[in-house]
Scaffold this motif. Structure first.
Motif, PDB file in Angstrom:
ATOM      1  N   THR A 116       3.208  -1.049   4.105  1.00  0.00           N
ATOM      2  CA  THR A 116       2.776   0.301   3.756  1.00  0.00           C
ATOM      3  C   THR A 116       3.968   1.228   3.624  1.00  0.00           C
ATOM      4  N   LEU A 117       3.880   2.142   2.659  1.00  0.00           N
ATOM      5  CA  LEU A 117       4.936   3.117   2.454  1.00  0.00           C
ATOM      6  C   LEU A 117       4.299   4.459   2.110  1.00  0.00           C
ATOM      7  N   ALA A 118       4.654   5.500   2.854  1.00  0.00           N
ATOM      8  CA  ALA A 118       4.166   6.855   2.561  1.00  0.00           C
ATOM      9  C   ALA A 118       5.098   7.493   1.543  1.00  0.00           C
ATOM     10  N   ILE A 119       4.523   8.058   0.475  1.00  0.00           N
ATOM     11  CA  ILE A 119       5.336   8.634  -0.587  1.00  0.00           C
ATOM     12  C   ILE A 119       4.755   9.970  -1.051  1.00  0.00           C
ATOM     13  N   ASP A 120       5.573  10.695  -1.761  1.00  0.00           N
ATOM     14  CA  ASP A 120       5.148  11.893  -2.495  1.00  0.00           C
ATOM     15  C   ASP A 120       5.676  11.714  -3.911  1.00  0.00           C
ATOM     16  N   ALA A 121       4.836  11.180  -4.782  1.00  0.00           N
ATOM     17  CA  ALA A 121       5.275  10.877  -6.143  1.00  0.00           C
ATOM     18  C   ALA A 121       5.705  12.130  -6.884  1.00  0.00           C
ATOM     19  N   ASN A 122       5.089  13.246  -6.575  1.00  0.00           N
ATOM     20  CA  ASN A 122       5.404  14.488  -7.282  1.00  0.00           C
ATOM     21  C   ASN A 122       6.843  14.932  -7.020  1.00  0.00           C
ATOM     22  N   ALA A 123       7.275  14.859  -5.763  1.00  0.00           N
ATOM     23  CA  ALA A 123       8.635  15.266  -5.398  1.00  0.00           C
ATOM     24  C   ALA A 123       9.613  14.091  -5.412  1.00  0.00           C
ATOM     25  N   GLY A 124       9.079  12.873  -5.376  1.00  0.00           N
ATOM     26  CA  GLY A 124       9.936  11.689  -5.390  1.00  0.00           C
ATOM     27  C   GLY A 124      10.231  11.114  -4.021  1.00  0.00           C
ATOM     28  N   THR A 125       9.723  11.731  -2.968  1.00  0.00           N
ATOM     29  CA  THR A 125       9.991  11.250  -1.612  1.00  0.00           C
ATOM     30  C   THR A 125       9.463   9.832  -1.420  1.00  0.00           C
ATOM     31  N   ILE A 132       0.848  -1.186   0.000  1.00  0.00           N
ATOM     32  CA  ILE A 132       0.000   0.000   0.000  1.00  0.00           C
ATOM     33  C   ILE A 132       0.884   1.238   0.000  1.00  0.00           C
ATOM     34  N   LEU A 133       0.668   2.094  -0.991  1.00  0.00           N
ATOM     35  CA  LEU A 133       1.430   3.325  -1.132  1.00  0.00           C
ATOM     36  C   LEU A 133       0.526   4.505  -0.795  1.00  0.00           C
ATOM     37  N   LEU A 134       0.845   5.200   0.283  1.00  0.00           N
ATOM     38  CA  LEU A 134       0.071   6.367   0.699  1.00  0.00           C
ATOM     39  C   LEU A 134       0.648   7.588   0.008  1.00  0.00           C
ATOM     40  N   ASN A 135       0.102   7.907  -1.158  1.00  0.00           N
ATOM     41  CA  ASN A 135       0.627   9.005  -1.960  1.00  0.00           C
ATOM     42  C   ASN A 135       0.082  10.351  -1.487  1.00  0.00           C
ATOM     43  N   LYS A 136       0.741  11.399  -1.935  1.00  0.00           N
ATOM     44  CA  LYS A 136       0.404  12.780  -1.558  1.00  0.00           C
ATOM     45  C   LYS A 136       0.562  12.976  -0.054  1.00  0.00           C
ATOM     46  N   ALA A 137       1.525  12.235   0.519  1.00  0.00           N
ATOM     47  CA  ALA A 137       1.777  12.347   1.957  1.00  0.00           C
ATOM     48  C   ALA A 137       2.247  13.745   2.332  1.00  0.00           C
ATOM     49  N   ASP A 138       2.785  14.480   1.349  1.00  0.00           N
ATOM     50  CA  ASP A 138       3.219  15.852   1.615  1.00  0.00           C
ATOM     51  C   ASP A 138       2.049  16.774   1.899  1.00  0.00           C
ATOM     52  N   LEU A 139       0.847  16.385   1.448  1.00  0.00           N
ATOM     53  CA  LEU A 139      -0.355  17.193   1.679  1.00  0.00           C
ATOM     54  C   LEU A 139      -1.131  16.735   2.910  1.00  0.00           C
ATOM     55  N   ALA A 140      -0.784  15.575   3.446  1.00  0.00           N
ATOM     56  CA  ALA A 140      -1.540  14.973   4.539  1.00  0.00           C
ATOM     57  C   ALA A 140      -0.908  15.268   5.891  1.00  0.00           C
ATOM     58  N   ASP A 141      -1.731  15.204   6.917  1.00  0.00           N
ATOM     59  CA  ASP A 141      -1.288  15.373   8.297  1.00  0.00           C
ATOM     60  C   ASP A 141      -0.330  14.223   8.644  1.00  0.00           C
TER      61      ASP A 141
END
Length: 293
Positions: A82-91, A55-64
């Motif tokens: 599970t892995l929290a990511i920010d696909a836009n920035a690559g995190t 499970i990839l939690l994308n847009k983590a940069d926008l989330a609490d």
């Protein structure tokens, strides 16, 4: 309220996924970190069965971040890596391939024991529209090979994409389920842009968002829009309309007669929410649901 929205290309995508499943080693389920449960498609469990899941939690940069950590703990309690990511920035994106190989460690070891050279991991990426699949693919590839957009329905067909020598990815169109029996899930999806804006009234979506935000992030609203002290909750639609009216007046969303243009005010609120201008916000927590898997 039951929202019906299941375009024909999504029906085809479901059938095509089922046909390709025997070629898949692992499933990447891409969720919106701001609404992890509402952006989960229950059909994914049905379609992919017992395939290993990341499970990839994308847009983590926008989330609490505290809520993202809580959701990660919840999914791991169910045995889902599970892995929290920010696909836009690559995190976090560089960790995906390694996580997939960890999930397939036993299978890969059996291949090695038989003297076989492990082939690239074949992954299926699934998720609802506008959750960031194309952006993730482009980030993994290091170049633009998938069409991206800030609206649902951009990806129309399937394609195999190879990344380096150890990962092959099958992209699919975003799939929404045939109907949303939970109106709150529908509103959350609309708030984050997963549902086309003509499916729901934008001012109703904005009022729902305000009811959610006042309880969790009232101080953010007050600061962003210069509002007076907000109540601890908005118990009904009228109280939410009153706050939306105040936002509209603060932002100059007025008609010729000096009345507030609620649709314009709602548009401002939702655009700023989606762009992260209200800060890092999550619209649901595991405690909001009686979750069983």
């Amino acid at each position: 309220m039951t929202i019906q929205w299941f375009p024909g290309h999504m029906t085809r995508a479901k059938r095509q996924i089922e046909e390709k499943l025997k070629l898949i080693d692992v499933v990447f389920e891409l969720l919106d970190a701001r609404i992890p449960q509402s952006s989960r498609n229950p059909m994914v469990d049905e379609i992919t069965g017992t395939k290993p899941r990341l499970i990839l939690l994308n847009k983590a940069d926008l989330a609490d971040p505290e809520m993202t950590a809580a959701w990660s703990r919840y999914f791991r309690s169910l045995g889902k890596e599970t892995l929290a990511i920010d696909a836009n920035a690559g995190t976090g994106v560089k960790e995906i391939s390694g996580k997939a190989r960890e999930l397939l460690r036993d299978k890969i070891q059996r291949q090695v024991d038989k003297g076989m050279k492990p082939r690239p991991v074949r992954a299926l990426i699934v998720g609802i529209p506008n959750v960031g699949k194309s952006t993730l693919i482009n980030r993994l590839a290091g170049r633009n090979i998938a069409v991206t957009g800030d609206r649902p329905g951009v990806t129309k067909g399937q394609q195999w994409i190879r990344f380096g020598g150890d990962l092959e990815l099958l992209d699919t169109p975003g799939i929404l389920w045939p109907k949303f029996d939970d109106p709150q899930a529908g509103f959350r999806l609309a708030a984050t842009g997963a549902i086309k804006e003509d499916v729901l009234h934008i001012d109703e979506v904005a009022c729902f968002v305000l009811q959610e935000l006042v309880g969790r992030y009232g101080f953010v609203l007050a600061e962003r829009y210069g509002l007076e002290e907000l109540p601890p909750e908005l118990p009904d639609m009228q109280s939410a309309i009153d706050v939306l009216e105040n936002i509209g007046r603060r932002r100059g969303c007025l008609t010729g007669g000096g009345h507030v243009d609620y649709e314009k005010a709602a548009g401002i609120l939702l655009r700023e929410l989606r762009a992260g201008k209200l800060g890092r916000i999550t619209l649901e927590s595991p405690d909001d649901f009686e979750l069983g898997g």
